[in-house]
Design a protein around this motif. Structure first.
Motif, PDB file in Angstrom:
ATOM      1  N   LYS A   1       0.909  -1.259  -0.249  1.00  7.69           N
ATOM      2  CA  LYS A   1       0.185   0.108  -0.015  1.00  7.69           C
ATOM      3  C   LYS A   1       0.970   1.289  -0.016  1.00  7.69           C
ATOM      4  N   ALA A   2       1.947   1.264   0.878  1.00  8.10           N
ATOM      5  CA  ALA A   2       2.870   2.345   0.784  1.00  8.10           C
ATOM      6  C   ALA A   2       3.253   2.658  -0.480  1.00  8.10           C
ATOM      7  N   GLU A   3       3.823   1.723  -1.262  1.00  9.19           N
ATOM      8  CA  GLU A   3       4.518   1.349  -2.755  1.00  9.19           C
ATOM      9  C   GLU A   3       3.489   1.826  -3.434  1.00  9.19           C
ATOM     10  N   GLU A   4       2.085   1.562  -3.526  1.00  7.54           N
ATOM     11  CA  GLU A   4       1.219   2.062  -4.497  1.00  7.54           C
ATOM     12  C   GLU A   4       1.038   3.558  -4.240  1.00  7.54           C
ATOM     13  N   LYS A   5       0.968   4.010  -3.025  1.00  8.74           N
ATOM     14  CA  LYS A   5       0.519   5.546  -2.897  1.00  8.74           C
ATOM     15  C   LYS A   5       1.866   6.412  -3.333  1.00  8.74           C
ATOM     16  N   ALA A   6       3.076   6.127  -2.965  1.00  8.69           N
ATOM     17  CA  ALA A   6       4.076   6.768  -3.524  1.00  8.69           C
ATOM     18  C   ALA A   6       4.147   6.665  -5.136  1.00  8.69           C
ATOM     19  N   ILE A   7       3.883   5.713  -5.518  1.00  5.78           N
ATOM     20  CA  ILE A   7       3.758   5.659  -7.062  1.00  5.78           C
ATOM     21  C   ILE A   7       2.868   6.649  -7.466  1.00  5.78           C
ATOM     22  N   LEU A   8       1.460   6.633  -7.031  1.00  6.58           N
ATOM     23  CA  LEU A   8       0.378   7.289  -7.565  1.00  6.58           C
ATOM     24  C   LEU A   8       0.518   8.486  -7.241  1.00  6.58           C
ATOM     25  N   ASP A   9       1.218   9.135  -6.418  1.00  4.86           N
ATOM     26  CA  ASP A   9       1.714  10.360  -6.140  1.00  4.86           C
ATOM     27  C   ASP A   9       2.446  11.044  -6.899  1.00  4.86           C
ATOM     28  N   LEU A  10       3.208  10.168  -7.772  1.00  7.21           N
ATOM     29  CA  LEU A  10       4.347  10.639  -8.648  1.00  7.21           C
ATOM     30  C   LEU A  10       3.834  11.543  -9.720  1.00  7.21           C
ATOM     31  N   ASP A  11       4.339  12.676  -9.851  1.00  8.45           N
ATOM     32  CA  ASP A  11       4.177  13.533 -10.775  1.00  8.45           C
ATOM     33  C   ASP A  11       5.522  14.347 -11.346  1.00  8.45           C
ATOM     34  N   ILE A  12       6.226  13.600 -12.039  1.00  7.15           N
ATOM     35  CA  ILE A  12       7.532  14.268 -12.574  1.00  7.15           C
ATOM     36  C   ILE A  12       7.828  13.875 -13.984  1.00  7.15           C
ATOM     37  N   GLN A  13       8.477  14.779 -14.606  1.00  4.85           N
ATOM     38  CA  GLN A  13       8.908  14.721 -15.955  1.00  4.85           C
ATOM     39  C   GLN A  13      10.273  14.878 -16.227  1.00  4.85           C
ATOM     40  N   GLY A  14      10.558  14.256 -17.459  1.00  3.89           N
ATOM     41  CA  GLY A  14      12.085  14.268 -17.680  1.00  3.89           C
ATOM     42  C   GLY A  14      13.126  13.498 -16.775  1.00  3.89           C
ATOM     43  N   ALA A  15      12.728  12.292 -16.459  1.00  3.75           N
ATOM     44  CA  ALA A  15      13.344  11.625 -15.514  1.00  3.75           C
ATOM     45  C   ALA A  15      13.485  10.078 -15.846  1.00  3.75           C
ATOM     46  N   VAL A  16      14.678   9.432 -15.392  1.00  2.49           N
ATOM     47  CA  VAL A  16      14.585   8.038 -15.507  1.00  2.49           C
ATOM     48  C   VAL A  16      14.343   7.628 -14.121  1.00  2.49           C
ATOM     49  N   ILE A  17      13.109   6.614 -14.198  1.00  2.00           N
ATOM     50  CA  ILE A  17      12.734   6.313 -12.595  1.00  2.00           C
ATOM     51  C   ILE A  17      12.894   4.828 -12.665  1.00  2.00           C
ATOM     52  N   ALA A  18      13.751   4.555 -11.401  1.00  2.00           N
ATOM     53  CA  ALA A  18      13.793   3.247 -11.022  1.00  2.00           C
ATOM     54  C   ALA A  18      12.922   2.820 -10.126  1.00  2.00           C
ATOM     55  N   THR A  19      12.119   1.825 -10.268  1.00  2.00           N
ATOM     56  CA  THR A  19      11.131   1.156  -9.318  1.00  2.00           C
ATOM     57  C   THR A  19      11.434   0.105  -8.718  1.00  2.00           C
ATOM     58  N   GLY A  20      10.662  -0.165  -7.260  1.00  2.00           N
ATOM     59  CA  GLY A  20      11.062  -1.538  -6.839  1.00  2.00           C
ATOM     60  C   GLY A  20      10.492  -2.622  -7.559  1.00  2.00           C
ATOM     61  N   GLY A  21      11.107  -3.791  -7.446  1.00  2.00           N
ATOM     62  CA  GLY A  21      10.712  -4.783  -8.153  1.00  2.00           C
ATOM     63  C   GLY A  21       9.194  -5.356  -7.981  1.00  2.00           C
ATOM     64  N   SER A  22       8.600  -4.919  -6.639  1.00  2.00           N
ATOM     65  CA  SER A  22       7.378  -5.416  -6.569  1.00  2.00           C
ATOM     66  C   SER A  22       5.965  -4.504  -6.999  1.00  2.00           C
ATOM     67  N   VAL A  23       6.798  -3.648  -7.670  1.00  2.00           N
ATOM     68  CA  VAL A  23       5.678  -2.455  -8.290  1.00  2.00           C
ATOM     69  C   VAL A  23       4.594  -3.017  -9.374  1.00  2.00           C
ATOM     70  N   VAL A  24       4.952  -4.199  -9.970  1.00  2.00           N
ATOM     71  CA  VAL A  24       4.180  -4.984 -10.971  1.00  2.00           C
ATOM     72  C   VAL A  24       3.087  -5.571 -10.421  1.00  2.00           C
ATOM     73  N   TYR A  25       2.997  -5.779  -8.841  1.00  2.00           N
ATOM     74  CA  TYR A  25       1.859  -6.261  -8.073  1.00  2.00           C
ATOM     75  C   TYR A  25       0.788  -5.492  -8.178  1.00  2.00           C
ATOM     76  N   SER A  26       0.855  -4.103  -8.411  1.00  2.00           N
ATOM     77  CA  SER A  26      -0.331  -3.003  -8.672  1.00  2.00           C
ATOM     78  C   SER A  26      -0.564  -2.555 -10.020  1.00  2.00           C
ATOM     79  N   ASP A  27      -1.905  -3.108 -10.461  1.00  2.00           N
ATOM     80  CA  ASP A  27      -2.155  -2.562 -11.712  1.00  2.00           C
ATOM     81  C   ASP A  27      -2.435  -0.988 -11.884  1.00  2.00           C
ATOM     82  N   LYS A  28      -2.919  -0.285 -10.773  1.00  2.00           N
ATOM     83  CA  LYS A  28      -2.915   0.908 -10.676  1.00  2.00           C
ATOM     84  C   LYS A  28      -1.414   1.579 -10.726  1.00  2.00           C
ATOM     85  N   SER A  29      -0.718   1.366  -9.977  1.00  2.00           N
ATOM     86  CA  SER A  29       0.766   1.856  -9.991  1.00  2.00           C
ATOM     87  C   SER A  29       1.260   1.878 -11.455  1.00  2.00           C
TER      88      SER A  29
END
Length: 166
Positions: free
Chosen positions: A59-87
């Motif tokens: 839930k913490a990971e999903e909230k952090a991802i959904l709050d992301l609002d950035i442009q022009g970046a390379v974004i490294a995610t955690g390996g478990s991010v794919v468990y959340s379709d919303k993320s």
């Protein structure tokens, strides 16, 4: 709108290490969602998982991802991010998704200490189980796949940069 490069992949695939080098090649900022979660929670990933549990972490990971609002970046995610379709849907809107693929043996060799790595494993799940479960999810979301098992950091970073410019 999709000015970011989003890196997904197994633990040890080089999302953070190669991502920061690729960002330099691409003249982009670098952003690591694992570091964001640690900053928000004031604790290491492993401590969050150990003390608060997998559900809380997801839930913490999903909230952090959904709050992301950035442009022009390379974004490294955690390996478990794919468990959340919303993320993943949110990340797909933000940029091109590049999957850094590792076969199981390369992943196992790269993960030195599983007890401190912050890898999300379900109770009783082995590393092989996790690998088998995540593999189709990475493939599902990827715009581009880079096989990085035999690459150096620079080789993978250059492949990320090349894939970003397609």
């Amino acid at each position: 709108m999709r000015s970011n490069i989003v890196l997904i992949g197994m633990p040890g695939s080089g999302k953070s290490t190669c991502g920061v080098v690729a960002a330099k090649f691409l003249l982009k900022n670098f952003f690591d969602t694992d570091l964001l979660i640690q900053n928000i929670e004031g604790s290491s990933l492993q401590n969050i998982i150990d003390l608060k549990g997998n559900d809380y972490f997801e839930k913490a990971e999903e909230k952090a991802i959904l709050d992301l609002d950035i442009q022009g970046a390379v974004i490294a995610t955690g390996g478990s991010v794919v468990y959340s379709d919303k993320s993943m849907q949110h990340l797909k809107k933000l940029g091109r998704i590049i999957y850094l693929h590792l076969d199981y043996e390369h992943m196992r060799k790269r993960i030195i200490d599983l007890s401190t790595r912050g890898v999300l494993l379900k109770k009783g799940e082995t590393l092989q189980d996790m690998y088998n479960e995540r593999l189709p999810l990475y493939k599902k979301w990827a715009d581009v796949t880079i096989d990085c098992g035999n690459n150096t950091i620079e080789q993978t970073a250059r492949e990320i940069a090349a894939a970003a410019e397609i």
